[in-house]
Design a protein around this motif. Sequence first.
Motif, mmCIF file in Angstrom:
data_model
loop_
_atom_site.group_PDB
_atom_site.id
_atom_site.type_symbol
_atom_site.label_atom_id
_atom_site.label_comp_id
_atom_site.label_asym_id
_atom_site.label_seq_id
_atom_site.Cartn_x
_atom_site.Cartn_y
_atom_site.Cartn_z
ATOM 1 N N PHE B 38 0.833 -1.194 0.000
ATOM 2 C CA PHE B 38 0.000 0.000 0.000
ATOM 3 C C PHE B 38 0.871 1.248 0.000
ATOM 4 N N GLU B 39 1.913 1.215 0.855
ATOM 5 C CA GLU B 39 2.793 2.367 1.019
ATOM 6 C C GLU B 39 3.519 2.718 -0.285
ATOM 7 N N ASN B 40 4.067 1.691 -0.952
ATOM 8 C CA ASN B 40 4.767 1.952 -2.205
ATOM 9 C C ASN B 40 3.828 2.485 -3.270
ATOM 10 N N GLY B 41 2.603 1.933 -3.311
ATOM 11 C CA GLY B 41 1.622 2.405 -4.279
ATOM 12 C C GLY B 41 1.336 3.876 -4.076
ATOM 13 N N LEU B 42 1.112 4.269 -2.816
ATOM 14 C CA LEU B 42 0.828 5.673 -2.510
ATOM 15 C C LEU B 42 2.024 6.550 -2.881
ATOM 16 N N ILE B 148 -4.356 -1.818 -5.860
ATOM 17 C CA ILE B 148 -3.567 -3.000 -6.236
ATOM 18 C C ILE B 148 -2.516 -3.290 -5.165
ATOM 19 N N GLY B 149 -1.834 -2.224 -4.689
ATOM 20 C CA GLY B 149 -0.831 -2.410 -3.640
ATOM 21 C C GLY B 149 -1.454 -3.028 -2.400
ATOM 22 N N GLY B 150 -2.634 -2.515 -2.012
ATOM 23 C CA GLY B 150 -3.304 -3.023 -0.823
ATOM 24 C C GLY B 150 -3.674 -4.488 -0.964
ATOM 25 N N ILE B 151 -4.250 -4.854 -2.112
ATOM 26 C CA ILE B 151 -4.658 -6.244 -2.318
ATOM 27 C C ILE B 151 -3.449 -7.170 -2.257
ATOM 28 N N ARG B 152 -2.367 -6.754 -2.937
ATOM 29 C CA ARG B 152 -1.187 -7.635 -2.963
ATOM 30 C C ARG B 152 -0.551 -7.754 -1.591
ATOM 31 N N GLU B 153 -0.504 -6.629 -0.851
ATOM 32 C CA GLU B 153 0.102 -6.676 0.483
ATOM 33 C C GLU B 153 -0.726 -7.563 1.406
#
Lengths: 198, 220, 233
Positions: B38-42, B148-153
């Motif tokens: 999530f963090e990297n996505g943001l 997408i980041g959240g789902i993968r994390e």
Amino acid sequence: MPALLPTENLLELLISGVFTKNFLLIYFLGLCSFLGLTKDMGSSIGMSMAVTFVTGMAAVITWPIFNFILVPLGLEFLQTICFILVIAAFVQLVEFIIRKHQPALYRSLGIYLPLITTNCAVLGVVLLNAQQNYSYVGSIVYGISAGLGYGLVMLLAAGIRGKLLQRGVDMFGGFTGAFLVAGLLSLIFVNYFGVIQF
Amino acid sequence: MTDRPNLFSEFAAGIIKNNPVFCLVLGICPTLAVTTSFENGLGMGLAFTFVLLGSNVFISLLRNQTPPIVRLPIFIVIIATFVTIIDIVLQAYLPPLYEALGIFVPLIVVNCIVIGRAEAYASKNSVLPSIADALGISVGYILVLMLIGGIRELLGTGKITFVMLWLLENGQIGFLELATLHIPIEPATIMILPPGAFFTIGSLMFLFKFMGKKMSERRG
Amino acid sequence: MVKEELKYVALLLGIIGALFILILVLPMVTVTTILGVGLVVLLLEILPFSYIIYKENKGEPIVNAIGTVARLTLIAMVAAGALSTTYETTQAYMAANLEMVLPRVMPDAATFTPVGGEEEPVYYEAYDDAGNLVGYAFFVSKEGSQGTILLAGAIDLDYNVIAITVVRHSETPGLGAKIKEPAFRDQFLGLSVADLHLSPEGKIDAITGATISSTAVVDAMRTKIGEIQTEVA
């Protein structure tokens, strides 16, 4: 400064570019053209050849610029802007030459050239070369192998998508299908070529 | 201000109708590569916003001063300048994020969304609509990257940490952890690895198209 | 057809010109450098561009060519100036900022003195409030599996590890990223150079599924501490 002659294992570099660090499936570089062009085998072949040529040549050109101009002057932070301008200029030049002297080649390859300036695979190769400090020969080999790896996946995906369409299997529609094919291929690359660390 | 509804519709168009990932299908590479959390996505989304906003404003300001013959080099110089600025700023002020995003920050320069908006919008419109356009597209992009980041994390590590960019106690700007959510499943590492990215975006795109179709059916 | 080809030549010239300016402007920006470089490029580009524009649009005043070159030059100059200024500012901040990590690895020490190295110090001597040497602190970076791992560490006067922190890394979350976690880091505490190998050779257990990242950390620590030992002796 990294040496001119290879200090790294060239075969290893070649294999890593094509398989273990495949540009499309592992580094996710060049996906726009992957989604757009793998509907058709002919354009996949054309694009792959054009990309391989440009990645190789980009490595040839940018290595001296980086190591002889930017590094001695302490201007590494200008690498992005320099590389993208050099690549854009080079691609325009090649397109210009091919169109003038090789009309037949231009019709089959040349139309993909303008697309390559904005293909992140090319800029990705030169940025990685600079980051990894490869030797001159090594960086050229890496450039070519990245192009070959890109081509391999393009052809595999074009073949699979072509067969699926032929059989009338289009349940997910264009892009979704392309992503699923890419996901399955990526699963193969990840497992068989040891990207997972053991 | 008669302009206001107009500007808002430009902004809103970027989020749903012109959503850069699901509708325009542009800028896919970083969407998949950096969304391991999530963090990297943001973070990637915010870096992208800076570049798009800056380049849109300047290209729009210079649109009458740009001779067509040198249009492309000027666009490239402007975009690459903003990319380099955010790259060195991240390196100094947010080193963990800089390491996590790697070469994908410099690669914003070839992100089809930025050059696409420059060519299709900013070089033809005045500054205010260009800002609205950049903000709309950016918000749409950030939402997708965080999703997408959240789902993968969540599926890959079994927990998700929500963060936001904030002034931290030590006076530096950084990510402030808001909450961590654990789910009681065995984490599937494959979701963090490349195949997981393809499957996540494939499924999401299918959902997005499917919902769009259902909605237009209902309306029609 | 001539028209079309000329366009490409012009484009190329423009790109090369812009590149030229960017490369020549050194990070030490002074108004004179920027203006000087701008002038050189202006002189270099004005002739070909005037020719192209004259050829392409017969009858149009040559002034247009000058305008085109001037705008391109100006934009590149502004870009170069903005970049150099940002770079200078962030470099100064970074140098100050990295040293702020040192008190975290050695809370007992009051002052740190950099030793050796031309651009970056090899290590730092740590002194307590009374001015006694209590140990050495250092930074070391090494390629992991996904990118560079930067570590900060501290050793006592017998060269045993007393602290290790991961300053930054880009390893895979859930795998290599576990080098950050105390479970892995605490294994290093109290070890000397001889023990800094992965087990069974040494005393560090690798993270399951992340041998490359684990090896990188262990190797970096061992090499650096060895380097400090020879340097001090």
